[in-house]
Design a protein around this motif. Structure first.
Motif, short mmCIF file in Angstrom:
data_model
loop_
_atom_site.label_atom_id
_atom_site.label_comp_id
_atom_site.label_asym_id
_atom_site.label_seq_id
_atom_site.Cartn_x
_atom_site.Cartn_y
_atom_site.Cartn_z
N GLN A 329 1.03 -1.38 -0.05
CA GLN A 329 -0.19 0.22 -0.15
C GLN A 329 1.12 1.34 0.36
O GLN A 329 1.07 2.41 -0.76
N THR A 330 1.71 1.12 0.83
CA THR A 330 2.67 2.55 1.09
C THR A 330 3.40 2.45 -0.87
O THR A 330 3.67 3.81 -1.27
N LYS A 331 3.90 1.27 -1.23
CA LYS A 331 4.28 1.55 -2.56
C LYS A 331 3.18 2.33 -3.21
O LYS A 331 3.52 3.40 -4.54
N ARG A 336 1.43 7.20 -6.45
CA ARG A 336 0.54 8.15 -7.14
C ARG A 336 0.93 9.39 -6.97
O ARG A 336 0.34 10.34 -7.68
N LEU A 337 1.45 9.58 -5.18
CA LEU A 337 2.20 11.32 -5.31
C LEU A 337 2.99 11.60 -6.45
O LEU A 337 3.16 12.46 -6.57
N ASN A 343 2.76 15.85 -12.47
CA ASN A 343 1.79 16.45 -12.69
C ASN A 343 2.26 18.12 -12.92
O ASN A 343 1.75 19.49 -13.61
N ILE A 344 2.74 17.78 -11.62
CA ILE A 344 2.54 19.77 -10.37
C ILE A 344 3.57 20.12 -11.91
O ILE A 344 3.48 21.07 -12.36
N THR A 345 5.03 18.91 -12.21
CA THR A 345 5.39 19.82 -12.47
C THR A 345 5.04 20.22 -14.32
O THR A 345 5.50 21.47 -15.12
#
Length: 489
Positions: A329-331, A336-337, A343-345
């Motif tokens: 789940q952490t992966k 996703r992050l 996307n922000i870049t």
């Protein structure tokens, strides 16, 4: 997360965990939560998944509105593990005579074994106690009876803890059923249309029923979860979703399970939530092998009773499974992050491009505005050609001349402009070199050129006046000379 290993304690350190976990027999991490049986020598935990054979599975779509079986562990027909053939007691069911015999034999093996009938039985008792605390091995207590199998679910196992699992939020009316495939999610997506057609054939190929895929997501171990629902269209034009329990009962029939197994289905889950009464029944009685004080403390420390429910974790196998699920789940969260950061870049790059385009369009708009103004001036001049100057035009001419005089005044705007130009030259003069390094827009250059042209024309006109005056002075001087000579004669 803090774990409390080793016997009965008055408090338990607990913390929330992701997902639906909680039993050593559950193999599907997508259930939301699971229930297990503890303190039994055989696997007796009902799980959400393939397996429990119903006594009378109704034909799919034949009868609606019939009473559906309750969830596992509540004394009704349960959702069993894949391949199970009979109903098994839940974690809160009353112990049977067989369980009582196992518990009695376990107590005998730990306290008074009668295998050798001498001092070696005391050593054997200590060895049995060590195996029971560890949760593995066989406990011999009688020379003629078979040994007791010690598992991590026995009451004396010290490696136990309490965690939390999410309560499912889907309703039975939503009709969501999850199918776990032993294939990667990308392979399932590539063959999704074929999967939908195959499931439609399994459901009887009825034209009023349509199979829909809610979502496809990956699971640990190169597996995937496919959530489906069935829409039934009535002759009068209305439609509804088939209840999740009804769809599960149909898919849980033996001949249907065989076809699903051939498709690669390893587990099946009905996505249904629990009622308040069912949750109360599950939490009021401590699971087998869990100290009541620890269980009560776990309920008090529940960070979100509306969304989480305490579940026991027994043995290192369950702890390792939950650790793997949390790592997975952490992966997923990190992936996703990373996608969001990308996307922000990209958005920042697009924003910079848009800002430069906006500046370019602003300059173009200014140029077009000036051109439009020139066109309007020429059009107005052409329209008023041959007419006398009107009063308002004369007033405007006077104002423009006053502005022109003010601009040409040496101690006002013109002087300031010269001062600014000098400062710009000084700032743009690199390493003592006097060469100018600046650029000027075309409109400003045109305005400056017009201003200098007007100055040049003014100087030319002034020089012409001075020349005319000088000629007049010469004529006057000649006249005066002639008059003086005449008086002398």
């Amino acid at each position: 997360m803090a774990f409390n290993f080793g016997g009965a304690k008055t408090t338990a350190s607990v913390a929330p965990l992701f997902g639906g976990f909680g039993t050593t027999t559950t193999s599907a991490p997508s259930t939301g939560f699971t229930f297990g049986g503890f303190g039994q020598t055989t696997t007796s935990a009902p799980t959400f998944g393939f397996g429990t054979a119903t006594t009378s599975a109704p034909a799919f779509g034949a009868a609606f509105g019939t009473q559906q079986p309750a969830l596992g562990g509540l004394g009704a027909t349960t959702f069993g593990g894949f391949g199970a053939q009979q109903q098994k007691p839940g974690i809160f069911a009353q112990p049977t005579s067989t369980q009582n015999n196992v518990l009695l034999n376990t107590a005998t093996a730990l306290s008074m074994p009668t295998v050798f009938n001498d001092e070696r039985d005391a050593v054997l008792a200590r060895w049995n106690q060590l195996q029971a605390f560890w949760g593995t091995g066989k406990g011999y207590f009688n020379g003629t009876a078979p040994p007791v199998e010690f598992t991590s679910e026995n009451h004396f196992c010290r490696f136990k803890a309490v965690g939390y699992s999410c309560i499912p939020s889907a309703r039975d009316e939503d009709g969501l059923v999850a199918l776990d495939f032993n294939k990667k999610d990308q392979d399932v997506r590539n063959a999704q249309q074929q999967l939908v057609e195959t499931l439609h054939k399994i459901l009887g190929s009825k034209p009023t029923h349509s199979v829909n895929v809610e979502s496809v997501r990956p699971l640990p171990g190169d597996k995937s979860e496919v959530i489906i629902y069935i829409i039934e269209r009535n002759p009068n034009g209305t439609s509804r979703r088939i209840a999740a329990s009804e769809l599960f009962n149909f898919l849980n029939q033996n001949h249907v399970k065989t076809q699903l197994t051939q498709l690669g289905v390893v587990n099946m889950v009905a996505k249904t939530t629990l009622t308040a009464a069912q949750i109360k029944q599950l939490t009021d009685t401590p699971p087998a092998g869990i100290d009541p004080l620890i269980w009560e403390q776990a309920k008090k420390d529940n960070p979100d009773p509306q969304r989480l429910i305490p579940v026991p974790m027994i043995g290192f196998g369950e702890l390792h499974r939950r650790l793997k699920l949390q790592e997975y789940q952490t992966k997923q969260h990190q992936g996703r992050l990373d996608a969001i950061a990308g996307n922000i870049t990209g958005i920042q790059g697009n924003m910079s491009t848009m800002q430069s385009k906006i500046q370019q369009y602003r300059r173009k708009l200014q140029e077009l505005s000036h051109r439009s103004l020139e066109v309007l001036i020429r059009q107005e001049a052409y329209r008023k050609s041959g007419y006398a100057i009107q009063a308002d035009e004369e007033q405007l001419r006077v104002q423009l001349e006053a502005i022109q005089v003010e601009l040409n005044a040496p101690m006002q705007f013109k002087g300031r402009l010269n001062e600014l130009m000098s400062q710009i030259r000084m700032q743009q003069m690199p390493s003592g070199r006097a060469e100018e390094r600046y650029s000027m827009e075309a409109t400003m250059q045109e305005e400056l050129r017009q201003h200098l042209k007007q100055q040049q024309e003014g100087l030319t006109h002034l020089i012409g006046i001075i020349k005319d005056d000088m000629e007049d002075l010469k004529v006057i001087e000649q006249g005066l000379s002639e008059v003086t000579q005449h008086h002398r004669r």
